[in-house]
Each structure stands twice: as structure tokens, then as C-alpha cells.
Design a protein around this motif. Sequence first.
Motif, PDB file in Angstrom:
ATOM      1  N   ASP A  41       0.813  -1.228   0.000  1.00 19.92           N
ATOM      2  CA  ASP A  41       0.000   0.000   0.000  1.00 19.92           C
ATOM      3  C   ASP A  41       0.842   1.272   0.000  1.00 19.92           C
ATOM      4  O   ASP A  41       0.467   2.282   0.614  1.00 19.92           O
ATOM      5  N   GLU A  42       1.962   1.263  -0.697  1.00 18.94           N
ATOM      6  CA  GLU A  42       2.784   2.469  -0.784  1.00 18.94           C
ATOM      7  C   GLU A  42       2.116   3.491  -1.707  1.00 18.94           C
ATOM      8  O   GLU A  42       1.464   3.130  -2.689  1.00 18.94           O
ATOM      9  N   THR A  43       2.257   4.768  -1.379  1.00 15.57           N
ATOM     10  CA  THR A  43       1.628   5.825  -2.172  1.00 15.57           C
ATOM     11  C   THR A  43       2.531   6.325  -3.289  1.00 15.57           C
ATOM     12  O   THR A  43       2.086   7.107  -4.136  1.00 15.57           O
ATOM     13  N   SER A  44       3.789   5.889  -3.315  1.00 18.86           N
ATOM     14  CA  SER A  44       4.705   6.270  -4.378  1.00 18.86           C
ATOM     15  C   SER A  44       5.844   5.260  -4.430  1.00 18.86           C
ATOM     16  O   SER A  44       6.025   4.447  -3.511  1.00 18.86           O
ATOM     17  N   ALA A  45       6.596   5.323  -5.508  1.00 13.98           N
ATOM     18  CA  ALA A  45       7.712   4.402  -5.696  1.00 13.98           C
ATOM     19  C   ALA A  45       8.928   4.819  -4.879  1.00 13.98           C
ATOM     20  O   ALA A  45       8.960   5.881  -4.294  1.00 13.98           O
ATOM     21  N   TRP A  46       9.886   3.984  -4.812  1.00 15.99           N
ATOM     22  CA  TRP A  46      11.286   4.165  -4.460  1.00 15.99           C
ATOM     23  C   TRP A  46      11.800   3.028  -3.605  1.00 15.99           C
ATOM     24  O   TRP A  46      11.948   1.935  -4.104  1.00 15.99           O
ATOM     25  N   ALA A  47      12.087   3.203  -2.305  1.00 12.98           N
ATOM     26  CA  ALA A  47      12.838   2.184  -1.582  1.00 12.98           C
ATOM     27  C   ALA A  47      12.542   2.199  -0.091  1.00 12.98           C
ATOM     28  O   ALA A  47      12.065   3.188   0.467  1.00 12.98           O
ATOM     29  N   ILE A  48      12.868   1.057   0.556  1.00 13.77           N
ATOM     30  CA  ILE A  48      12.856   0.911   2.009  1.00 13.77           C
ATOM     31  C   ILE A  48      14.252   0.534   2.467  1.00 13.77           C
ATOM     32  O   ILE A  48      14.923  -0.307   1.860  1.00 13.77           O
ATOM     33  N   TYR A  49      14.695   1.182   3.541  1.00 16.13           N
ATOM     34  CA  TYR A  49      15.927   0.798   4.231  1.00 16.13           C
ATOM     35  C   TYR A  49      15.529   0.152   5.552  1.00 16.13           C
ATOM     36  O   TYR A  49      14.674   0.684   6.281  1.00 16.13           O
ATOM     37  N   LEU A  50      16.130  -0.994   5.869  1.00 18.62           N
ATOM     38  CA  LEU A  50      15.938  -1.626   7.171  1.00 18.62           C
ATOM     39  C   LEU A  50      17.302  -1.919   7.756  1.00 18.62           C
ATOM     40  O   LEU A  50      18.121  -2.623   7.145  1.00 18.62           O
ATOM     41  N   GLY A  51      17.588  -1.362   8.934  1.00 19.66           N
ATOM     42  CA  GLY A  51      18.896  -1.526   9.542  1.00 19.66           C
ATOM     43  C   GLY A  51      18.848  -1.369  11.043  1.00 19.66           C
ATOM     44  O   GLY A  51      17.772  -1.206  11.637  1.00 19.66           O
ATOM     45  N   PRO A  52      20.019  -1.397  11.699  1.00 20.39           N
ATOM     46  CA  PRO A  52      20.063  -1.332  13.160  1.00 20.39           C
ATOM     47  C   PRO A  52      19.842   0.056  13.740  1.00 20.39           C
ATOM     48  O   PRO A  52      19.468   0.181  14.909  1.00 20.39           O
ATOM     49  N   ASP A  53      20.051   1.101  12.936  1.00 20.30           N
ATOM     50  CA  ASP A  53      20.019   2.468  13.456  1.00 20.30           C
ATOM     51  C   ASP A  53      18.996   3.323  12.709  1.00 20.30           C
ATOM     52  O   ASP A  53      18.837   3.188  11.491  1.00 20.30           O
ATOM     53  N   PRO A  54      18.307   4.229  13.406  1.00 19.32           N
ATOM     54  CA  PRO A  54      17.392   5.161  12.735  1.00 19.32           C
ATOM     55  C   PRO A  54      18.174   6.066  11.784  1.00 19.32           C
ATOM     56  O   PRO A  54      19.079   6.786  12.212  1.00 19.32           O
ATOM     57  N   THR A  55      17.822   6.037  10.494  1.00 19.92           N
ATOM     58  CA  THR A  55      18.573   6.764   9.471  1.00 19.92           C
ATOM     59  C   THR A  55      17.598   7.477   8.546  1.00 19.92           C
ATOM     60  O   THR A  55      17.010   6.845   7.662  1.00 19.92           O
ATOM     61  N   PRO A  56      17.402   8.794   8.689  1.00 16.71           N
ATOM     62  CA  PRO A  56      16.433   9.513   7.852  1.00 16.71           C
ATOM     63  C   PRO A  56      16.783   9.525   6.374  1.00 16.71           C
ATOM     64  O   PRO A  56      15.900   9.526   5.523  1.00 16.71           O
ATOM     65  N   SER A  57      18.089   9.562   6.061  1.00 12.07           N
ATOM     66  CA  SER A  57      18.534   9.616   4.662  1.00 12.07           C
ATOM     67  C   SER A  57      19.568   8.519   4.426  1.00 12.07           C
ATOM     68  O   SER A  57      20.777   8.795   4.299  1.00 12.07           O
ATOM     69  N   PRO A  58      19.149   7.272   4.356  1.00 13.50           N
ATOM     70  CA  PRO A  58      20.108   6.173   4.237  1.00 13.50           C
ATOM     71  C   PRO A  58      20.798   6.162   2.879  1.00 13.50           C
ATOM     72  O   PRO A  58      20.249   6.587   1.867  1.00 13.50           O
ATOM     73  N   GLY A  59      22.018   5.639   2.858  1.00 12.55           N
ATOM     74  CA  GLY A  59      22.767   5.520   1.615  1.00 12.55           C
ATOM     75  C   GLY A  59      22.632   4.168   0.966  1.00 12.55           C
ATOM     76  O   GLY A  59      23.266   3.900  -0.050  1.00 12.55           O
ATOM     77  N   THR A  60      21.819   3.280   1.559  1.00 13.10           N
ATOM     78  CA  THR A  60      21.578   1.953   1.000  1.00 13.10           C
ATOM     79  C   THR A  60      20.089   1.674   1.022  1.00 13.10           C
ATOM     80  O   THR A  60      19.319   2.374   1.691  1.00 13.10           O
ATOM     81  N   SER A  61      19.683   0.629   0.301  1.00 13.15           N
ATOM     82  CA  SER A  61      18.275   0.229   0.294  1.00 13.15           C
ATOM     83  C   SER A  61      18.163  -1.272   0.513  1.00 13.15           C
ATOM     84  O   SER A  61      19.038  -2.038   0.109  1.00 13.15           O
ATOM     85  N   THR A  62      17.073  -1.689   1.152  1.00 12.54           N
ATOM     86  CA  THR A  62      16.798  -3.105   1.373  1.00 12.54           C
ATOM     87  C   THR A  62      15.875  -3.650   0.296  1.00 12.54           C
ATOM     88  O   THR A  62      15.989  -4.800  -0.114  1.00 12.54           O
ATOM     89  N   ILE A  63      14.941  -2.819  -0.168  1.00 12.31           N
ATOM     90  CA  ILE A  63      14.008  -3.233  -1.201  1.00 12.31           C
ATOM     91  C   ILE A  63      13.601  -2.018  -2.028  1.00 12.31           C
ATOM     92  O   ILE A  63      13.421  -0.924  -1.485  1.00 12.31           O
ATOM     93  N   ASN A  64      13.524  -2.200  -3.340  1.00  9.79           N
ATOM     94  CA  ASN A  64      13.090  -1.152  -4.265  1.00  9.79           C
ATOM     95  C   ASN A  64      11.790  -1.578  -4.932  1.00  9.79           C
ATOM     96  O   ASN A  64      11.579  -2.772  -5.177  1.00  9.79           O
ATOM     97  N   PHE A  65      10.941  -0.617  -5.283  1.00 14.40           N
ATOM     98  CA  PHE A  65       9.612  -0.971  -5.778  1.00 14.40           C
ATOM     99  C   PHE A  65       9.016   0.191  -6.559  1.00 14.40           C
ATOM    100  O   PHE A  65       9.503   1.322  -6.505  1.00 14.40           O
ATOM    101  N   VAL A  66       7.951  -0.110  -7.284  1.00 12.11           N
ATOM    102  CA  VAL A  66       7.157   0.923  -7.948  1.00 12.11           C
ATOM    103  C   VAL A  66       5.809   1.004  -7.238  1.00 12.11           C
ATOM    104  O   VAL A  66       5.403   0.084  -6.519  1.00 12.11           O
TER     105      VAL A  66
END
Length: 247
Positions: free
Chosen positions: A137-162
Motif C-alpha cells: 500500500d505504498e503511495t509512491s515508488a522508491w525504496a525501504i531501508y531496514l537496519g540497526p540504526d534510525p537513518t532519515p537519509s540512508p545511503g543503502t536500500s533493502t528493497i526497491n519498488f514501484v
Amino acid sequence: MTVVNSTNSWAVYLGPDPLAYPGTSTINFTAGQITGNGLTVALSPTGTLSATYMANTGNTTDLVFDVTGYFTPDASGATYHPLTPARLLDTRVANGLPKAPIKANTPATFYVTAANRPGSPIPAGATAVTGNVTVVDETSAWAIYLGPDPTPSPGTSTINFVKGDIKGNNLTVALGAGGSLSATYVSNPGNTTDLVFDVTGYYTADASGSPLRAPDPGKASRYPLCQRPLRPPHRQYPGHVLGQWRQ
């Protein structure tokens, strides 16, 4: 590993040896799709990986690779404990976080170990987990980051989607303070998405779990679904799981 800007469909192989015509694939995709896949892969004797884009001659693609951990041939790493899959996050039903989609660029932190999550199958001493994260149910495309630390602007992605995808990806990820994970929806401000996380196992910093049994990189091949991959008794590698890092 993520595929970006592919000019044609088919597959990418990632492995320890340069192979012009590999018999296996790491990720499959259609032309122009931005898609990723989690993997565990052996390194060459010199510490390198080799990627092959399997498509008709003249086609090209960009590749992105984010590392989350490594294995060593000694007892210095963590060992693995597999689990029956258990759902530890579902923002649609107030599981792990309040019943509400997460907001773009705003880290959402949730606990997965029994220390701060009563009833969790993951003990307080776990250092990392394996599992599957799904975007819904995402309202727009791009990516999710999942990691150990809260990161508002992560430099990596865990999953990309449209937009409109219901899409999952498997991962191995280090845990943060108190046995937590933090998710960031990387998108334009105002967008939201629901997230689901199912855990399949965990690592501990002792010898109580199972070490990785890695096959000989020179003997990799494609196996029918009815057979198990080759698992020689040598190369028992404990694991070292990292926060996500991009070279």
C-alpha cells in the motif's frame, strides 16, 4: 544487489568467479525494472566478486551492491539459529508499531528480541536476524531501508519498488540497541507505506548455533527444486553481520 537502468530483461549472476555464460542467476527482471534481491555469496581467493548481465549482445545495466555482513573461517563470528517464520511487524494491524503506515524519510523503530518484545522467539542476546520485509500500500515508488540504526537519509536500500507493488525481499541485518530494527521509507515528503517483517532466524555471538557450510565456489551449479544444494563438510564459517554499507 539491485538492478537499475537495464535496457533489456533477463538476469544477473553474482559469484566468486568471472563467468561469461553462468548456469545460475542471482536476480531476474524485466527491462527498466528497479529491483533487488538479498543473497549470501562466496568470495574469490582474492576477495572479489564478479557480475554477469545475461542478455542479448549490446544490452547494458547498472548494478548496486550493499553488503550487510561477512563470514570468516574461524570461530570469531556469530552462529545461526533457524526459526519457524514469525511475523514481528505489520503496520496494518498494530503489530510491532501502531496501526498506521510509516511516513517518508521518518525512521520507524521497532523491537524484535524478547528483551523488549515479550513473546518474541528471538532471545535478548541475539546480534542479528534473517527474515523477509514486504512493502504494501505504498503511495509512491522508491525504496525501504531496514537496519540497526534510525537513518532519515540512508545511503543503502533493502528493497526497491514501484507504486502499487506488493513486494518482498529477504535479508540478514544486524540489530540495534535493545534488540531493535529501524525502517525508513525513502520517498518524497508526504508519502506513506505499510510494512511487514517476518523473521526466519537469528545469530548469537557464541557457538550455540549452526556455522555456515559453504560449497566449493568452483563447483556451483543449478539444482532441480527436488534436490538439496551441495553442502560439503568443510568450510564451517561463523558469521559477522554489519549495518548496511556501500563501497
